[in-house]
Design a protein around this motif. Structure first.
Motif, mmCIF file in Angstrom:
data_model
loop_
_atom_site.group_PDB
_atom_site.id
_atom_site.type_symbol
_atom_site.label_atom_id
_atom_site.label_comp_id
_atom_site.label_asym_id
_atom_site.label_seq_id
_atom_site.Cartn_x
_atom_site.Cartn_y
_atom_site.Cartn_z
ATOM 1 N N GLY A 67 2.801 -2.139 -5.870
ATOM 2 C CA GLY A 67 1.884 -1.707 -6.515
ATOM 3 C C GLY A 67 0.861 -2.276 -8.171
ATOM 4 N N ASP A 68 0.290 -2.220 -8.273
ATOM 5 C CA ASP A 68 -0.757 -1.378 -9.448
ATOM 6 C C ASP A 68 0.156 -1.230 -10.587
ATOM 7 O OD1 ASP A 68 -1.983 -1.558 -11.578
ATOM 8 O OD2 ASP A 68 -3.570 -0.562 -11.248
ATOM 9 N N THR A 69 0.838 -1.209 -11.481
ATOM 10 C CA THR A 69 1.491 -0.453 -12.187
ATOM 11 C C THR A 69 1.156 -0.816 -13.710
ATOM 12 O OG1 THR A 69 3.133 -2.316 -12.419
ATOM 13 C CG2 THR A 69 4.358 -0.911 -11.128
ATOM 14 N N ASP A 70 0.110 -1.384 -14.197
ATOM 15 C CA ASP A 70 -0.867 -1.131 -15.247
ATOM 16 C C ASP A 70 -1.373 -0.090 -15.284
ATOM 17 O OD1 ASP A 70 -0.150 -3.701 -15.788
ATOM 18 O OD2 ASP A 70 -1.641 -4.249 -14.905
ATOM 19 N N THR A 118 19.513 11.367 -8.917
ATOM 20 C CA THR A 118 19.244 11.644 -7.349
ATOM 21 C C THR A 118 20.727 11.128 -6.840
ATOM 22 O OG1 THR A 118 18.205 11.913 -5.903
ATOM 23 C CG2 THR A 118 17.306 10.243 -7.816
ATOM 24 N N ALA A 119 21.481 11.121 -5.920
ATOM 25 C CA ALA A 119 22.105 10.021 -4.738
ATOM 26 C C ALA A 119 20.690 9.652 -4.172
ATOM 27 C CB ALA A 119 22.992 10.938 -4.452
ATOM 28 N N LYS A 120 19.115 9.937 -3.400
ATOM 29 C CA LYS A 120 18.427 10.075 -2.647
ATOM 30 C C LYS A 120 17.421 8.936 -2.732
ATOM 31 C CE LYS A 120 20.534 13.328 -0.166
ATOM 32 N NZ LYS A 120 19.540 14.481 0.826
ATOM 33 N N GLY A 121 17.380 7.551 -3.188
ATOM 34 C CA GLY A 121 16.371 7.509 -3.929
ATOM 35 C C GLY A 121 15.230 6.295 -3.100
ATOM 36 N N GLY A 122 15.598 6.993 -1.825
ATOM 37 C CA GLY A 122 15.078 7.058 -0.411
ATOM 38 C C GLY A 122 13.033 6.928 -0.572
ATOM 39 N N ILE A 123 13.310 8.868 -1.794
ATOM 40 C CA ILE A 123 11.884 9.491 -1.575
ATOM 41 C C ILE A 123 11.032 8.216 -2.533
ATOM 42 C CG2 ILE A 123 12.834 10.315 -3.890
ATOM 43 C CD1 ILE A 123 10.473 12.173 -1.712
ATOM 44 N N VAL A 124 11.481 7.511 -3.319
ATOM 45 C CA VAL A 124 10.458 5.965 -3.924
ATOM 46 C C VAL A 124 9.619 5.325 -2.736
ATOM 47 C CG1 VAL A 124 9.934 4.420 -5.295
ATOM 48 C CG2 VAL A 124 11.842 6.509 -6.245
ATOM 49 N N VAL A 125 10.008 5.351 -1.514
ATOM 50 C CA VAL A 125 10.066 4.433 -0.357
ATOM 51 C C VAL A 125 8.627 4.951 0.287
ATOM 52 C CG1 VAL A 125 10.145 2.960 1.737
ATOM 53 C CG2 VAL A 125 11.973 3.391 -0.341
ATOM 54 N N ALA A 126 8.748 6.651 0.769
ATOM 55 C CA ALA A 126 8.505 7.573 1.059
ATOM 56 C C ALA A 126 6.944 7.875 0.787
ATOM 57 C CB ALA A 126 9.113 8.976 1.593
ATOM 58 N N ILE A 127 6.804 8.681 -1.104
ATOM 59 C CA ILE A 127 5.915 8.236 -1.304
ATOM 60 C C ILE A 127 5.171 7.632 -1.685
ATOM 61 C CG2 ILE A 127 4.563 9.061 -3.984
ATOM 62 C CD1 ILE A 127 7.432 10.821 -4.326
ATOM 63 N N ARG A 128 5.196 6.390 -2.342
ATOM 64 C CA ARG A 128 4.496 4.873 -2.053
ATOM 65 C C ARG A 128 4.166 5.059 -0.599
ATOM 66 N NH1 ARG A 128 1.376 2.270 -2.831
ATOM 67 N NH2 ARG A 128 1.095 -0.274 -3.383
ATOM 68 N N GLU A 147 3.496 6.973 2.273
ATOM 69 C CA GLU A 147 2.927 7.876 2.478
ATOM 70 C C GLU A 147 1.424 7.951 2.011
ATOM 71 O OE1 GLU A 147 3.489 10.126 5.311
ATOM 72 O OE2 GLU A 147 5.360 10.463 5.937
ATOM 73 N N LEU A 148 1.356 8.536 0.704
ATOM 74 C CA LEU A 148 0.208 8.421 0.055
ATOM 75 C C LEU A 148 -0.184 7.224 -0.429
ATOM 76 C CD1 LEU A 148 1.919 11.436 -2.625
ATOM 77 C CD2 LEU A 148 0.794 11.280 0.134
ATOM 78 N N ASP A 149 0.437 6.057 0.065
ATOM 79 C CA ASP A 149 -0.222 4.850 -0.277
ATOM 80 C C ASP A 149 -0.960 4.910 -2.320
ATOM 81 O OD1 ASP A 149 -1.241 2.283 -0.454
ATOM 82 O OD2 ASP A 149 -3.127 2.790 -0.102
ATOM 83 N N LEU A 150 0.300 5.326 -3.203
ATOM 84 C CA LEU A 150 0.024 5.450 -3.845
ATOM 85 C C LEU A 150 0.914 4.836 -5.252
ATOM 86 C CD1 LEU A 150 0.143 9.561 -5.162
ATOM 87 C CD2 LEU A 150 -2.299 7.570 -5.054
ATOM 88 N N PRO A 151 0.617 4.175 -6.123
ATOM 89 C CA PRO A 151 1.364 2.860 -6.846
ATOM 90 C C PRO A 151 2.857 4.386 -6.870
ATOM 91 C CG PRO A 151 -0.538 3.052 -7.679
ATOM 92 C CD PRO A 151 -0.681 3.542 -6.348
ATOM 93 N N ILE A 152 3.941 3.651 -7.759
ATOM 94 C CA ILE A 152 4.413 4.699 -8.630
ATOM 95 C C ILE A 152 4.926 3.837 -9.632
ATOM 96 C CG2 ILE A 152 7.234 5.090 -9.148
ATOM 97 C CD1 ILE A 152 6.336 5.878 -6.467
ATOM 98 N N LYS A 153 4.077 4.401 -10.619
ATOM 99 C CA LYS A 153 4.020 3.390 -12.525
ATOM 100 C C LYS A 153 5.050 3.660 -13.464
ATOM 101 C CE LYS A 153 -0.849 3.057 -11.755
ATOM 102 N NZ LYS A 153 -2.780 2.974 -12.901
#
Length: 371
Positions: A159-162, A327-337, A339-345
């Motif tokens: 996604g757009d990280t700028d 965290t040992a559960k890095g999959g939350i990054v995938v869920a947020i990206r 479910e919300l269609d928000l880029p992880i910047k």
């Protein structure tokens, strides 16, 4: 008697004569001249101190090689995601050990993703896409299946990280999120980065309900070489942000980084106040170009609930994930990206000022799943 006297006189004469001869002989012995001292060398001057060795120079870059950027010197995902990688890789070990892809393979893959905090809904969507790809590309090897999973995750995470600025206005970046997720620290670290990049930064201590937040932000501003605007404890957050924008415009500053109160996302009236802060920040000469939702990665699926509430209230443009190294559960990054269609910047990979780095989907997936 006379004879005895003559003998004594004769003896005396002989003794005196002998003594004079010895003395005279001693006087005639040549006296050796005083020894001439051997010539000596003048003392050698002290050796000059050796010059200090110059600091080791960096090797010259090869012709045509790209310059080393600040980001390249920052910690990398693989160095800091050991816990998350060991967890998910452990789940995938059984999948990789299979000779073929069958129903048990899909069950184990589903379990691995859910346990990594990807979430049930997102996991189901990922597996549906993988099944279609396996069917389309004729994949029948477990290792190839995991490689396909990595490609699927990268596609979803890109996604757009700028971080955008306004060319003809005072740019405002608002930071929202609940208490304790690291908003103030994130602003401080990002402010340092922007000052190094040559921008003139003003920090707005809009979390007026927590006195420690303003003090903490002021310490970061001093450290970064930025200006800070703060209000009275318990005062109007919108007024602080408005003053910061006016201050920035009057002094030709480029960017306002505005903290906001760490609201409980379940409180409707408090979310309405957050909307008000954004409206105030949008008044000329200000222009809100980023609303960054800061989430503690260790909160898991609860972080996703927070993101949904804030996205609706404040028009969030991107997510900053803090404490990702813890965290040992890095999959939350995938869920947020997804479910919300928000880029992880941006993501936080440690406590240091340089541990806030731009999110890289490829590097993250490689660090999360491993080779």
């Amino acid at each position: 008697m006379v004879i005895l006297l003559i003998v004594l006189i004769a003896v005396a004469v002989i003794v005196l004569a002998a003594t004079g001869f010895v003395v005279a002989g001693r006087r005639r012995l040549p006296v050796p001249p005083p020894a001439t001292p051997l010539p000596t060398r003048p003392p050698a001057p002290p050796a000059p101190a050796a010059p200090a060795a110059p600091p080791a120079a960096r090797p010259a870059a090869a012709a045509g090689a790209p310059a080393v950027t600040e980001l390249e010197a920052q910690p990398r995902f693989r160095d800091r995601l050991d816990r998350a990688r060991s967890t998910l890789s452990g789940y995938l070990t059984s999948v990789r050990s299979r000779d073929s892809i069958d129903a048990s393979t899909w069950e184990e893959l589903e379990e691995a993703l859910i346990l990594a905090d990807v979430g049930v809904t997102v996991t189901a969507a990922i597996l549906d896409d993988l099944r279609a790809r396996v069917e389309r590309d004729g994949i029948d090897d477990a290792d190839a299946l995991v490689d396909a999973l990595k490609e699927e995750l990268v596609t979803r995470l890109q996604g757009d990280t700028d971080l955008h600025t306004a060319p003809d206005a005072t740019s405002v970046w608002l930071f929202v999120g609940v208490n304790g997720v690291g908003k103030t620290t994130t602003i401080g670290k990002l402010g340092m980065r922007e000052v190094r990049a040559g921008r003139r930064v003003v920090m707005a201590a809009g979390d007026t309900f927590r006195a420690a937040a303003a003090d903490q932000l002021e310490a970061w501003a001093d450290r970064a070489g930025a200006s800070i605007i703060r209000g009275n404890e318990g005062g109007d957050p919108g007024a602080v942000v408005f003053d910061a924008v006016q201050h920035a415009a009057a002094r030709g500053s480029d960017l306002v980084l505005a903290d906001t109160a760490g609201r409980l996302h379940t409180k409707t009236n408090l979310m309405e106040e957050l909307k008000k802060v954004r409206r105030v920040a949008e008044r000329p000469p200000g222009q809100v170009t980023e609303v960054l939702l800061v989430i503690d990665a260790t909160t898991g699926q609860n972080g996703l609930i927070q993101a949904q509430q804030f996205a609706a209230a404040a028009g969030v443009t991107g997510v900053v994930l803090t404490k990702l190294d813890g965290t040992a559960k890095g999959g939350i990054v995938v869920a947020i990206r997804t479910e919300l269609d928000l880029p992880i910047k941006l993501v936080g990979l440690g406590e240091g000022a340089d541990d806030l780095v731009v999110f890289d989907a490829v590097e993250f997936v490689e660090a999360l799943i491993g080779p």
